[in-house]
Design an enzyme around this catalytic site. Structure first.
Site, PDB file in Angstrom:
ATOM      1  CG  ASP A 181      -2.325   0.635   0.964  1.00 63.40           C
ATOM      2  OD1 ASP A 181      -2.181   1.957   1.219  1.00 63.40           O
ATOM      3  OD2 ASP A 181      -3.173   0.114   0.452  1.00 63.40           O
ATOM      4  CG  HIS A 194      -5.082   3.571   2.367  1.00 65.09           C
ATOM      5  ND1 HIS A 194      -4.725   2.300   1.837  1.00 65.09           N
ATOM      6  CD2 HIS A 194      -6.436   3.820   2.322  1.00 65.09           C
ATOM      7  CE1 HIS A 194      -5.963   1.925   1.277  1.00 65.09           C
ATOM      8  NE2 HIS A 194      -6.880   2.590   1.585  1.00 65.09           N
ATOM      9  CB  SER A 203      -8.987  -0.912   1.622  1.00 61.98           C
ATOM     10  OG  SER A 203      -9.323   0.434   2.213  1.00 61.98           O
TER      11      SER A 203
END
Length: 603
Positions: free
Chosen positions: A123, A213, A536
């Site tokens: 990520d 994230h 996610s």
């Protein structure tokens, strides 16, 4: 008046990076990337384009790096479509309790917490200083590969340390063997521990998660228990492998017409990251659970993208599982579909284009054996026809009354799927209502789909007027052997409104499971906690759950040949299902993941 270069953006001479002989082609803006299979004639391509290099991903896939100046314009053809890397972007303790995780953490006999397993998060990187990724032995991160760090940045970091320490002969990090990664920088646990003990940690490990994230996903999957915050990751004792994926190259961003500030990642870089995670987990002698919280609407949604095929391949390995986000395209209005039936010869699809939209792509995929006729109408009423008889070479549609150009590639039989693909790129489209007229020439009972890019890669105000929320699970969530997780609100049991929905065009069941993904507590960059929503988050929790199953099956020797498919089937069996609902279904898959119920069934 718009000029030709406004419609065909190319790298300018002054943008080219000097020093082609010493730069890494994987990071250089001077090279184009092409995903190939070994059985393709790689050697001929390398001889055709001087300066081309090849790097293997695994025993099947590899990447050709071709100098952009020698290869001309990129065209979507029957042979090139799957080779041009697709671009992917982010799919953004109460939740752990809802999925039956906490009961297994504290179970008097099982006490499953992920010990002896590895969790890989591919990520935006990680805030390695965050307390939720540290224990009494230091960092829980075994490997951190930052693909985005270039040689110049590494040298600058070394110069800063040299100035600080007055010793250029023995710099921290000098013993790191970068031969294990093809580009970027690799840091191991000992390097991260040195950084944590330093007053200048980023001088030793200069890797940052700039948007949080990746930190959030790593926390949900494998963060420490923090009782005071009522927070725990699903596998709080698992070992972490982190890969920060580098941004997509500018030539691809130009080709796909993405907004300048959009965050996008190349398919081949994600595949390289998966291969790295598997190789490092083997060195650690640990089963591996991989988390992919990214997605793309490119492709036929049939699992034929290179990344989807690769996920299928690795998830069949013993001791490897891949958890994937279903995507957040359920209510974006970025998908439209039409079905030809007896007597219906034309379908009109209306597309609203936003003010100041600079450009976007659109993919039309039609089921075989029909031959589709397409024409496009501008907001002023002017209609231009797309030819299906000139092969896949690029057609230029120039409208008289609007300063818009549309470039079209019509591939009658796309080689991976057998479907018809019409690849459309709008340059400086006029705002208003555009119409796509689709005709069925053979009058077959068939269906077609049209997808716009995922949210974040196109304006929110560009959308279909009659969209379909179904068949919106993003790739690689269409991989057959992935564990594709959709999101639901764990407080009231409702499905997440933005969640991608199934099935695939050929009827394959996806998503596979639902996990909490709405307003879930996550660790933040630079400490503290916040809440995030998105599939996610669900994929991250599922990845942690997979690590717990690996601990039970492999580490404790209950099922020593457990695969990613085994994890999926066990979780599907144990999923909670409502009595008044039929399963599987396009919203929930096989139901809400419940690991505790899975173990109840085992007894």
């Amino acid at each position: 008046m718009l000029r030709k270069e406004d419609f065909e953006p190319n790298m300018k001479t002054e943008d080219k990076i000097p020093g082609a002989q010493t730069e890494n082609p994987a990071q250089s803006q001077r090279f184009g990337d092409f995903i190939v299979k070994y059985m393709q004639n790689v050697q001929d391509t390398m001889e055709l384009f001087p300066g081309t290099s090849f790097r293997a991903i695994n025993e099947i896939f590899g990447v050709l790096y071709v100098p952009l100046e020698s290869m001309g314009k990129i065209e979507v053809t029957g042979t090139s479509y799957n080779s041009i890397p697709k671009c992917y972007t982010y799919m953004d303790m109460e939740a752990a309790g809802e999925s039956g995780i906490n009961r297994l953490h504290d179970h008097p006999y099982l006490k499953l917490r992920g010990k002896g397993t590895a969790v890989a998060v591919i990520d935006s990187g990680i805030d390695y200083q965050n307390e939720v990724f540290r224990n009494a032995g230091g960092s829980r991160i075994a490997y951190l590969w930052d693909q985005s760090i270039e040689e110049e940045e590494q040298n600058q970091s070394g110069r800063e340390l040299e100035a600080e320490n007055g010793d250029a002969d023995n710099l921290p990090g000098d013993d790191i063997a970068d031969t294990e990664v093809p580009y970027g920088k690799l840091f191991r646990k000992e390097d991260i521990d040195r950084a944590l003990a330093s007053e200048e940690p980023f001088a030793i490990v200069p890797s940052r998660d700039t948007n949080g994230h990746g930190t959030a996903l790593a926390g949900i999957a494998a963060g420490n228990m923090v009782p005071g915050e009522n927070f725990t990751g699903a596998a709080p004792e698992a070992t972490l492998i982190i890969i920060k994926v580098k941004p997509a190259k500018q030539y691809l961003r130009n080709f796909y017409l993405y907004p300048p500030d959009a965050e996008a990642f190349q398919e081949n870089d994600v595949m390289m990251a998966i291969a790295f995670a598997i190789s490092q987990a083997k060195k650690l002698k640990m089963p591996l659970s991989i988390c992919l919280g990214i997605g793309s609407s490119q492709g036929a949604h049939l699992g034929t993208n290179a990344l989807s095929q690769y996920v299928d391949y690795v998830a069949n390995f013993s001791q490897v599982s891949v958890s994937v986000a279903a995507g957040n395209e359920g209510n974006t209005r970025n998908h439209s579909t039409g079905i030809f039936s007896q007597g219906r010869e034309q379908i009109v699809t209306e597309l609203r284009v936003a003010e100041r939209e600079q450009g976007f792509t659109m993919e039309f995929w039609g089921e075989p054996p029909e031959i589709y006729g397409l024409s496009i109408q501008s907001p002023t009423g002017e209609i231009l026809e797309v030819s299906s008889s000139i092969g896949s070479r690029t057609q230029e549609l120039s409208f008289v009354f609007v300063e818009t150009k549309v470039y079209v590639n019509y591939i009658l039989i796309e080689r991976q799927t057998g479907y018809s693909l019409v690849y459309i790129r709008f340059f400086h489209p006029a705002s208003g209502i555009w119409k796509i007229f689709t005709q069925a020439r053979n009058h077959q009972n068939v269906q077609f789909h049209i997808w716009l890019p995922v949210e974040g890669l196109i304006s929110q105000d560009t959308y279909f007027l009659e969209p379909s929320p179904y068949t919106t699970v993003t790739a690689p969530g269409d991989a057959r052997n992935s564990i594709t997780a959709t999101a639901y609100q764990h407080r009231d049991g409702s499905i997440y409104i933005a969640a991608g929905r199934g099935y695939t065009p050929d009827g394959m069941i996806t998503p596979h499971l639902a996990a909490p993904g709405v307003n879930v507590k996550v660790p933040l960059v630079r400490g503290g906690f916040g809440t995030h929503s998105g599939t996610s988050i669900s994929a991250a929790q599922t990845a942690g759950i997979a690590a717990l199953l690996f601990e039970w099956a492999i580490i404790r020797d209950n099922q020593p040949f457990f695969t990613g498919s085994s994890v999926k089937y066990y979780l599907q069996r144990g999923a909670r299902r409502e009595e008044n609902m039929q399963y599987p279904n396009p919203e929930w898959g096989y139901g809400k993941v419940d690991l505790y119920h899975t173990f109840e069934l085992l007894t």
